[in-house]
Design a protein around this motif. Structure first.
Motif, PDB file in Angstrom:
ATOM      1  N   GLY A  20      12.194 -46.001 -45.488  1.00  3.21           N
ATOM      2  CA  GLY A  20      11.240 -45.934 -46.324  1.00  3.21           C
ATOM      3  C   GLY A  20      10.555 -44.888 -46.439  1.00  3.21           C
ATOM      4  N   LYS A  21      10.548 -43.968 -45.712  1.00  2.00           N
ATOM      5  CA  LYS A  21       9.877 -42.616 -45.681  1.00  2.00           C
ATOM      6  C   LYS A  21      10.723 -41.321 -45.750  1.00  2.00           C
ATOM      7  N   GLY A  22      12.011 -41.466 -45.707  1.00  2.00           N
ATOM      8  CA  GLY A  22      13.042 -40.536 -45.783  1.00  2.00           C
ATOM      9  C   GLY A  22      13.060 -39.414 -44.815  1.00  2.00           C
ATOM     10  N   GLN A  23      13.228 -38.204 -44.800  1.00  2.00           N
ATOM     11  CA  GLN A  23      13.513 -37.351 -43.826  1.00  2.00           C
ATOM     12  C   GLN A  23      12.133 -36.504 -43.319  1.00  2.00           C
ATOM     13  N   GLU A  24      11.728 -36.400 -42.186  1.00  2.00           N
ATOM     14  CA  GLU A  24      10.610 -35.539 -41.607  1.00  2.00           C
ATOM     15  C   GLU A  24      11.057 -34.458 -40.810  1.00  2.00           C
ATOM     16  N   TRP A  25      10.385 -33.386 -40.885  1.00  2.00           N
ATOM     17  CA  TRP A  25      10.626 -32.641 -39.842  1.00  2.00           C
ATOM     18  C   TRP A  25       9.754 -32.667 -38.836  1.00  2.00           C
ATOM     19  N   VAL A  26      10.377 -32.464 -37.474  1.00  3.49           N
ATOM     20  CA  VAL A  26       9.485 -32.807 -36.185  1.00  3.49           C
ATOM     21  C   VAL A  26       9.111 -31.703 -35.424  1.00  3.49           C
ATOM     22  N   ALA A  27      10.091 -30.759 -35.268  1.00  2.00           N
ATOM     23  CA  ALA A  27       9.750 -29.508 -34.577  1.00  2.00           C
ATOM     24  C   ALA A  27      10.963 -28.436 -34.532  1.00  2.00           C
ATOM     25  N   SER A  28      10.386 -27.267 -34.043  1.00  2.00           N
ATOM     26  CA  SER A  28      11.387 -26.107 -34.477  1.00  2.00           C
ATOM     27  C   SER A  28      11.287 -25.245 -33.096  1.00  2.00           C
ATOM     28  N   ILE A  29      12.448 -24.489 -32.982  1.00  3.07           N
ATOM     29  CA  ILE A  29      12.311 -23.544 -31.767  1.00  3.07           C
ATOM     30  C   ILE A  29      13.183 -22.352 -32.400  1.00  3.07           C
ATOM     31  N   ASP A  30      12.571 -21.195 -32.320  1.00  6.30           N
ATOM     32  CA  ASP A  30      13.361 -19.902 -32.959  1.00  6.30           C
ATOM     33  C   ASP A  30      14.108 -19.486 -31.816  1.00  6.30           C
TER      34      ASP A  30
END
Length: 112
Positions: A42-52
């Protein structure tokens, strides 16, 4: 063949913790930033966190202070430590790189 594999999902009560792992193979893992996403019905894809590649980290506002992303390049693995989990954190979590690689995902369900 380059691939990413996620593990560590499961069923946990609100307030609980889980640690997800994302293990890469077939490519030079240390050179790639890693991103965690979640798919929520119902909300689709969500970005949560990233690490370079140099371990700079970034978080979506709703997980700041609760989730911690890290990586161990010697093990070709990135982690997502999730604490103080909420029901709204439920979803299929997967890791990905900017060049289109992504894993199959691991399900996280937060329920009383």
């Amino acid at each position: 063949e380059a691939q990413l594999v996620e593990t560590g999902g499961g069923l946990v009560q609100p307030g609980g913790s889980l640690r997800l792992s994302c293990t890469g193979s077939g490519f030079t893992f240390s050179l790639y930033p890693i991103k965690w996403f979640r798919q929520v019905p119902g909300k689709g894809q969500e970005w949560v966190a990233s690490i370079d590649y140099d371990s700079d980290t970034y978080y979506e506002d709703s997980v700041k202070g609760r989730f911690t992303i890290s990586r161990d390049n010697a093990k070709n693995t990135a982690y997502l430590q999730m604490d103080s989990l909420k029901i709204e954190d439920t979803g299929l979590y997967y890791c990905a790189t900017d060049n289109g690689m992504r894993g199959q995902g691991t399900q996280v369900t937060v329920s009383p």
